[in-house]
Design a protein around this motif. Structure first.
Motif, short mmCIF file in Angstrom:
data_model
loop_
_atom_site.label_atom_id
_atom_site.label_comp_id
_atom_site.label_asym_id
_atom_site.label_seq_id
_atom_site.Cartn_x
_atom_site.Cartn_y
_atom_site.Cartn_z
N LEU A 247 0.83 -1.21 0.00
CA LEU A 247 0.00 0.00 0.00
C LEU A 247 0.86 1.26 0.00
CD1 LEU A 247 -2.75 -1.10 2.55
CD2 LEU A 247 -2.93 -0.98 0.06
N ALA A 248 1.94 1.24 0.77
CA ALA A 248 2.85 2.39 0.76
C ALA A 248 3.44 2.60 -0.62
CB ALA A 248 3.96 2.19 1.80
N ASN A 249 3.76 1.50 -1.30
CA ASN A 249 4.26 1.57 -2.66
C ASN A 249 3.22 2.17 -3.61
OD1 ASN A 249 6.05 -0.91 -4.72
ND2 ASN A 249 5.68 1.25 -5.04
N LEU A 250 1.95 1.77 -3.44
CA LEU A 250 0.89 2.31 -4.28
C LEU A 250 0.67 3.80 -4.02
CD1 LEU A 250 -1.72 -0.60 -4.10
CD2 LEU A 250 -0.25 0.01 -6.02
N VAL A 251 0.86 4.22 -2.77
CA VAL A 251 0.75 5.66 -2.47
C VAL A 251 1.81 6.43 -3.26
CG1 VAL A 251 1.11 7.40 -0.68
CG2 VAL A 251 -0.30 5.39 -0.20
N LEU A 252 3.01 5.88 -3.34
CA LEU A 252 4.10 6.56 -4.04
C LEU A 252 3.81 6.75 -5.53
CD1 LEU A 252 7.38 5.01 -2.60
CD2 LEU A 252 6.44 7.27 -2.16
N ILE A 253 3.14 5.77 -6.15
CA ILE A 253 2.91 5.87 -7.59
C ILE A 253 1.53 6.43 -7.93
CG2 ILE A 253 4.47 3.95 -8.05
CD1 ILE A 253 2.11 2.13 -8.40
N SER A 254 0.71 6.67 -6.90
CA SER A 254 -0.62 7.22 -7.15
C SER A 254 -0.55 8.73 -7.36
CB SER A 254 -1.53 6.92 -5.94
OG SER A 254 -2.74 7.63 -6.04
N ASP B 217 -5.41 5.68 -13.62
CA ASP B 217 -5.36 5.34 -15.04
C ASP B 217 -4.19 4.42 -15.37
OD1 ASP B 217 -3.40 7.14 -14.53
OD2 ASP B 217 -3.81 8.46 -16.23
N SER B 218 -3.61 3.78 -14.35
CA SER B 218 -2.46 2.90 -14.56
C SER B 218 -2.94 1.46 -14.72
CB SER B 218 -1.48 3.00 -13.38
OG SER B 218 -1.00 4.31 -13.25
N LEU B 219 -2.40 0.77 -15.72
CA LEU B 219 -2.81 -0.60 -15.98
C LEU B 219 -2.23 -1.57 -14.96
CD1 LEU B 219 -2.46 -0.60 -19.87
CD2 LEU B 219 -4.52 -0.25 -18.49
N ASP B 220 -1.04 -1.32 -14.47
CA ASP B 220 -0.44 -2.17 -13.46
C ASP B 220 0.67 -1.37 -12.76
OD1 ASP B 220 2.36 -2.91 -14.61
OD2 ASP B 220 0.98 -3.26 -16.26
N PRO B 221 1.09 -1.81 -11.56
CA PRO B 221 2.09 -1.05 -10.80
C PRO B 221 3.41 -0.88 -11.54
CG PRO B 221 1.00 -2.66 -9.40
CD PRO B 221 0.57 -2.95 -10.80
N GLU B 222 3.86 -1.93 -12.25
CA GLU B 222 5.12 -1.82 -12.96
C GLU B 222 5.06 -0.74 -14.04
OE1 GLU B 222 8.39 -4.72 -15.20
OE2 GLU B 222 6.48 -5.52 -14.49
N PHE B 223 3.94 -0.71 -14.77
CA PHE B 223 3.74 0.32 -15.78
C PHE B 223 3.73 1.71 -15.13
CE2 PHE B 223 1.03 3.20 -18.18
CZ PHE B 223 1.48 3.05 -19.49
N ALA B 224 3.04 1.80 -13.97
CA ALA B 224 2.95 3.09 -13.28
C ALA B 224 4.32 3.57 -12.83
CB ALA B 224 2.00 2.98 -12.09
N GLU C 134 7.24 2.78 -14.17
CA GLU C 134 8.05 3.11 -15.34
C GLU C 134 7.66 4.45 -15.96
OE1 GLU C 134 7.56 -0.17 -17.93
OE2 GLU C 134 8.93 -1.50 -16.84
N HIS C 135 6.38 4.85 -15.78
CA HIS C 135 5.89 6.06 -16.42
C HIS C 135 5.56 7.16 -15.41
CE1 HIS C 135 5.30 2.93 -19.47
NE2 HIS C 135 5.39 3.90 -20.37
N SER C 136 5.99 6.95 -14.16
CA SER C 136 5.74 7.98 -13.15
C SER C 136 6.62 9.20 -13.41
CB SER C 136 6.03 7.44 -11.75
OG SER C 136 5.08 6.46 -11.39
N GLY C 137 6.15 10.32 -12.95
CA GLY C 137 6.90 11.55 -13.11
C GLY C 137 8.04 11.64 -12.13
N GLU C 138 8.62 12.81 -12.04
CA GLU C 138 9.80 13.03 -11.21
C GLU C 138 9.50 12.80 -9.74
OE1 GLU C 138 13.05 16.58 -10.36
OE2 GLU C 138 11.53 16.78 -11.93
N GLY C 139 8.25 13.02 -9.33
CA GLY C 139 7.90 12.86 -7.92
C GLY C 139 8.20 11.48 -7.40
N PHE C 140 7.92 10.43 -8.18
CA PHE C 140 8.19 9.07 -7.74
C PHE C 140 9.66 8.71 -7.95
CE2 PHE C 140 8.71 4.61 -9.10
CZ PHE C 140 8.50 4.00 -7.88
N ILE C 141 10.20 9.09 -9.10
CA ILE C 141 11.56 8.69 -9.45
C ILE C 141 12.57 9.25 -8.44
CG2 ILE C 141 13.36 8.91 -11.21
CD1 ILE C 141 11.14 8.92 -13.30
#
Length: 405
Positions: A74-81, A171-178, A180-187
């Protein structure tokens, strides 16, 4: 709100959790298909922390989210949400991530239909005299007592969750896709990953632990996991796993050796490999050290008699973790020069055993990590038993061996 006097850094701890806030209440084609509210609850709690932590002496620009097991996912999902953007600057994921096969439920509509049947929602007339329908069970569930909702029992699939978040996530199909395509905030988020050697310990019975496994038991267990976790090429995956986790130098496999290799295979499969490709402790044994329990002689859930060595390990863990939460670097905040966190234990040598240690940056070529245990304090290679922590901002592994009893 908890303030821990045994941490070197000035840190505040906020605890929040939820139970069944992920049930999807509307069909996939319905507007606003519902569900994942548990994740939204966490994000709302983080909004509160950001807006109010300064009142308690905290820094809203230095918030770290920590999760264990499902909490780590869940913490991981918060990061990519997108909804969680800017709420946290750092994360510590222990024994899990959003990439683990058990982190998400594959068919939330099937869960919705099963809950509807058990709650008799398929018999409740719709609004304006419409026929009963299971396309939207929101109003039906609101009329049910909490005891009835907590009594719902879902079909159990081994190694897979019954409750949990589901896709798509926004709008993310799966966490890995999210990711890979996350903006600078996650990276640019600073990430610490933790795992134990035996993440799969709870997948085995007491008899399996004591007496080991025969080859046919091992094969059935691995085939069950592979069948439930994967979709294609199941036989090929099974053959590859069996080949990789069999010691072919031994003509006769002892049941204990088969047990150990099977534990390693399942640990890598459902927790370690989704985070990093292979990095002794049992899943969850790192938690007392994260919360400083050895320094206060345990708690209700961890009533062990901690030794002096445990306290020394705990001091090192708290220094590294609180430094990371405060600065993003486990070596900063001057913990080497700080006075002992708990000066009332052991000899001077025991109290200073873990001083002057630097957590070096991780290199993928060597895969070395820092091992903190009773007998050594040095960089080591993978496959040592212990609690492994990774600072993924600098990709730095750290292995903690709890003292042998």
């Amino acid at each position: 709100m908890i303030e821990n006097p045994h941490t070197a850094a000035d840190s505040k701890l906020c605890d929040f959790s939820n139970a069944k806030g992920f049930l999807k209440t509307r069909a996939s084609l319905s507007p606003g298909s519902g569900g994942n509210l548990g994740l939204m609850d966490i994000i709302l709690a983080l909004h509160w922390v950001r807006d109010n932590i300064a009142t308690f002496g905290g820094d809203p620009k230095r918030i770290t989210i920590v999760g264990h097991d499902t909490g780590a996912a869940l913490a991981n999902l918060v990061l990519i949400s997108k909804s969680g953007k800017g709420l946290v600057q750092r994360a510590i994921l222990l024994s899990g991530s959003a990439l683990s096969p058990w982190a998400l439920i594959p068919d939330p509509d099937a869960v919705r239909l099963e809950v509807s049947q058990q709650m008799a929602c398929h018999l409740v007339p719709g609004r304006n005299g419409r026929k009963p329908s299971t396309d939207d069970i929101t109003e039906c569930l609101r009329d049910k007592p909490i005891e009835a909702l907590m009594g719902v029992r879902l079909t159990s699939v081994r190694f897979m969750p019954s409750w949990g978040p589901f896709l798509p996530l926004e709008d993310s199909l799966d966490p890995e896709f999210a990711m890979e395509h996350s903006g600078e905030g996650f990276i640019t988020s600073e990430l610490m990953l933790g795992m134990s050697t035996t993440e799969s310990y709870n997948d085995f019975s007491a008899s399996d632990i004591q007496y080991g496994l025969e080859e046919d038991q091992r094969n059935r267990l691995l085939r069950t996991y592979i069948r439930n976790a994967f979709t294609f090429h199941l036989n090929e995956i099974f053959s590859a796993v069996r080949n990789e986790y069999t010691d072919w130098d031994k003509p006769i496999q002892h049941p204990i050796n088969i047990r150990d290799s099977t534990m390693e295979a399942l640990s890598d499969g459902h927790t370690v490999a989704p985070i990093i490709k292979r990095l002794g402790s049992v899943r969850g044994e790192e938690l007392p050290y994260i919360f400083g329990l050895p320094l206060v002689q345990g708690g209700p859930a961890f009533p062990q008699n901690f030794s002096r060595q445990d306290m020394g390990v705990n001091e090192a863990v708290l220094n590294f973790v609180t430094n990371f939460c405060k600065t993003g670097d486990p070596n900063e905040a001057g913990h080497q020069q700080a006075p002992p966190l708990h000066p009332d234990y052991g000899t001077a040598k025991e109290r200073t055993r873990f001083r002057l240690i630097t957590w070096e940056t991780y290199e993928t070529t060597t895969q070395q990590y820092l091992s903190i245990c009773k007998y050594r304090k040095e960089l080591e290679y993978p496959y040592q038993k212990g609690v492994t922590l990774l600072n993924n901002a600098n990709a730095t592994p750290w292995n903690i061996e709890t003292p042998k009893r």
